[in-house]
Design a protein around this motif. Structure first.
Motif, PDB file in Angstrom:
ATOM      1  N   ASN A   6       7.775 -11.024 -11.780  1.00 45.61           N
ATOM      2  CA  ASN A   6       6.902  -9.837 -11.681  1.00 45.61           C
ATOM      3  C   ASN A   6       6.875  -9.307 -10.446  1.00 45.61           C
ATOM      4  O   ASN A   6       6.126  -8.353 -10.145  1.00 45.61           O
ATOM      5  CB  ASN A   6       5.383  -9.981 -12.318  1.00 45.61           C
ATOM      6  CG  ASN A   6       5.602 -10.746 -13.611  1.00 45.61           C
ATOM      7  OD1 ASN A   6       6.505 -10.260 -14.554  1.00 45.61           O
ATOM      8  ND2 ASN A   6       4.863 -11.472 -14.016  1.00 45.61           N
ATOM      9  N   THR A   7       7.611  -9.427  -9.477  1.00 45.27           N
ATOM     10  CA  THR A   7       7.703  -8.704  -8.195  1.00 45.27           C
ATOM     11  C   THR A   7       8.354  -7.196  -8.287  1.00 45.27           C
ATOM     12  O   THR A   7       9.443  -7.215  -8.889  1.00 45.27           O
ATOM     13  CB  THR A   7       8.581  -9.212  -7.392  1.00 45.27           C
ATOM     14  OG1 THR A   7       8.080 -10.924  -7.071  1.00 45.27           O
ATOM     15  CG2 THR A   7       8.687  -8.756  -5.940  1.00 45.27           C
ATOM     16  N   PRO A   8       7.775  -6.260  -7.865  1.00 47.24           N
ATOM     17  CA  PRO A   8       8.374  -4.902  -8.122  1.00 47.24           C
ATOM     18  C   PRO A   8       9.568  -4.700  -7.470  1.00 47.24           C
ATOM     19  O   PRO A   8       9.744  -5.136  -6.339  1.00 47.24           O
ATOM     20  CB  PRO A   8       7.087  -4.064  -7.619  1.00 47.24           C
ATOM     21  CG  PRO A   8       6.042  -4.865  -7.166  1.00 47.24           C
ATOM     22  CD  PRO A   8       6.572  -6.349  -7.145  1.00 47.24           C
ATOM     23  N   ALA A   9      10.471  -4.010  -7.938  1.00 45.55           N
ATOM     24  CA  ALA A   9      11.622  -3.437  -7.413  1.00 45.55           C
ATOM     25  C   ALA A   9      11.481  -2.574  -6.078  1.00 45.55           C
ATOM     26  O   ALA A   9      10.410  -1.793  -6.352  1.00 45.55           O
ATOM     27  CB  ALA A   9      12.403  -3.132  -8.360  1.00 45.55           C
ATOM     28  N   PHE A  16       9.049  -0.321  -0.724  1.00 49.64           N
ATOM     29  CA  PHE A  16       8.517  -1.470  -1.303  1.00 49.64           C
ATOM     30  C   PHE A  16       7.196  -1.209  -1.245  1.00 49.64           C
ATOM     31  O   PHE A  16       6.671  -1.404  -0.211  1.00 49.64           O
ATOM     32  CB  PHE A  16       9.164  -2.618  -1.079  1.00 49.64           C
ATOM     33  CG  PHE A  16       8.821  -3.825  -1.755  1.00 49.64           C
ATOM     34  CD1 PHE A  16       9.456  -4.406  -2.984  1.00 49.64           C
ATOM     35  CD2 PHE A  16       7.679  -4.787  -1.181  1.00 49.64           C
ATOM     36  CE1 PHE A  16       8.796  -5.329  -3.620  1.00 49.64           C
ATOM     37  CE2 PHE A  16       7.158  -5.856  -1.817  1.00 49.64           C
ATOM     38  CZ  PHE A  16       7.749  -5.870  -3.116  1.00 49.64           C
ATOM     39  N   HIS A  17       6.265  -1.323  -2.448  1.00 49.37           N
ATOM     40  CA  HIS A  17       4.976  -1.668  -2.075  1.00 49.37           C
ATOM     41  C   HIS A  17       4.300  -2.726  -3.040  1.00 49.37           C
ATOM     42  O   HIS A  17       4.750  -2.843  -4.184  1.00 49.37           O
ATOM     43  CB  HIS A  17       4.377  -0.251  -2.605  1.00 49.37           C
ATOM     44  CG  HIS A  17       4.640   0.783  -1.916  1.00 49.37           C
ATOM     45  ND1 HIS A  17       4.466   1.340  -1.148  1.00 49.37           N
ATOM     46  CD2 HIS A  17       5.740   1.840  -2.434  1.00 49.37           C
ATOM     47  CE1 HIS A  17       5.093   2.184  -0.577  1.00 49.37           C
ATOM     48  NE2 HIS A  17       6.138   2.646  -1.493  1.00 49.37           N
ATOM     49  N   ALA A  18       3.443  -3.668  -2.741  1.00 48.50           N
ATOM     50  CA  ALA A  18       2.812  -4.855  -3.411  1.00 48.50           C
ATOM     51  C   ALA A  18       1.484  -4.993  -2.587  1.00 48.50           C
ATOM     52  O   ALA A  18       1.328  -5.700  -1.481  1.00 48.50           O
ATOM     53  CB  ALA A  18       3.722  -6.129  -3.093  1.00 48.50           C
ATOM     54  N   GLY A  19       0.558  -4.587  -3.566  1.00 49.92           N
ATOM     55  CA  GLY A  19      -0.782  -4.719  -2.921  1.00 49.92           C
ATOM     56  C   GLY A  19      -1.153  -3.661  -1.964  1.00 49.92           C
ATOM     57  O   GLY A  19      -0.780  -2.449  -2.086  1.00 49.92           O
ATOM     58  N   SER A  20      -1.539  -4.214  -0.930  1.00 50.03           N
ATOM     59  CA  SER A  20      -1.873  -3.362   0.423  1.00 50.03           C
ATOM     60  C   SER A  20      -0.744  -3.243   1.197  1.00 50.03           C
ATOM     61  O   SER A  20      -0.809  -2.689   2.450  1.00 50.03           O
ATOM     62  CB  SER A  20      -3.138  -3.810   0.903  1.00 50.03           C
ATOM     63  OG  SER A  20      -2.922  -5.156   1.533  1.00 50.03           O
ATOM     64  N   LEU A  21       0.376  -3.804   1.029  1.00 50.91           N
ATOM     65  CA  LEU A  21       1.523  -4.025   1.799  1.00 50.91           C
ATOM     66  C   LEU A  21       2.494  -3.001   1.337  1.00 50.91           C
ATOM     67  O   LEU A  21       2.980  -2.820   0.439  1.00 50.91           O
ATOM     68  CB  LEU A  21       2.240  -5.454   1.596  1.00 50.91           C
ATOM     69  CG  LEU A  21       3.440  -5.591   2.668  1.00 50.91           C
ATOM     70  CD1 LEU A  21       3.051  -5.710   4.091  1.00 50.91           C
ATOM     71  CD2 LEU A  21       4.060  -6.841   2.272  1.00 50.91           C
ATOM     72  N   ASP A  22       2.987  -1.743   2.365  1.00 54.41           N
ATOM     73  CA  ASP A  22       4.052  -0.892   2.138  1.00 54.41           C
ATOM     74  C   ASP A  22       5.009  -1.373   3.173  1.00 54.41           C
ATOM     75  O   ASP A  22       4.723  -1.512   4.365  1.00 54.41           O
ATOM     76  CB  ASP A  22       3.371   0.334   2.628  1.00 54.41           C
ATOM     77  CG  ASP A  22       2.469   0.531   1.543  1.00 54.41           C
ATOM     78  OD1 ASP A  22       2.392   0.530   0.619  1.00 54.41           O
ATOM     79  OD2 ASP A  22       1.450   1.592   2.259  1.00 54.41           O
TER      80      ASP A  22
END
Length: 98
Positions: A6-9, A16-22
């Motif tokens: 389930n890691t976003p592409a 690429f964005h995951a939570g508060s990480l851009d």
């Protein structure tokens, strides 16, 4: 290697964005234009109190000028950089392209 489900592409714009990480990517060869300089200068300009940054190659005047403005405005600015031998070329010399 770590694999997560389930890691976003990555997005088509090189981000690429995951939570508060851009995370942003740039590659002429791969045709990925993440607009890194514009994103970085916007981030620098938004400094309210302090900015700590680590920059490997600090020759782009579009990045240097906003850093100078942060310092000139009395905000705390700390920069970690590569202290190796002096480099020439790049965007710091008008009319010269890589």
């Amino acid at each position: 290697m770590v694999c997560r489900r389930n890691t976003p592409a990555p997005h088509a714009d090189g981000s690429f964005h995951a939570g508060s990480l851009d995370v942003y990517f740039n590659s002429k060869r791969a045709g990925v234009a993440g607009q890194l300089v514009a994103r970085l200068t916007d981030f620098i300009a938004a400094t309210e109190k302090s900015l700590d940054c680590a920059i490997y190659d600090l020759r782009n005047p579009d990045v240097v000028e906003p850093l100078k403005r942060v310092h000139g405005a009395g905000r705390k600015l700390r920069i970690a950089f590569d202290g190796g031998p002096k480099r020439t070329g790049g965007r710091s010399q008008p009319g010269r392209r890589r």
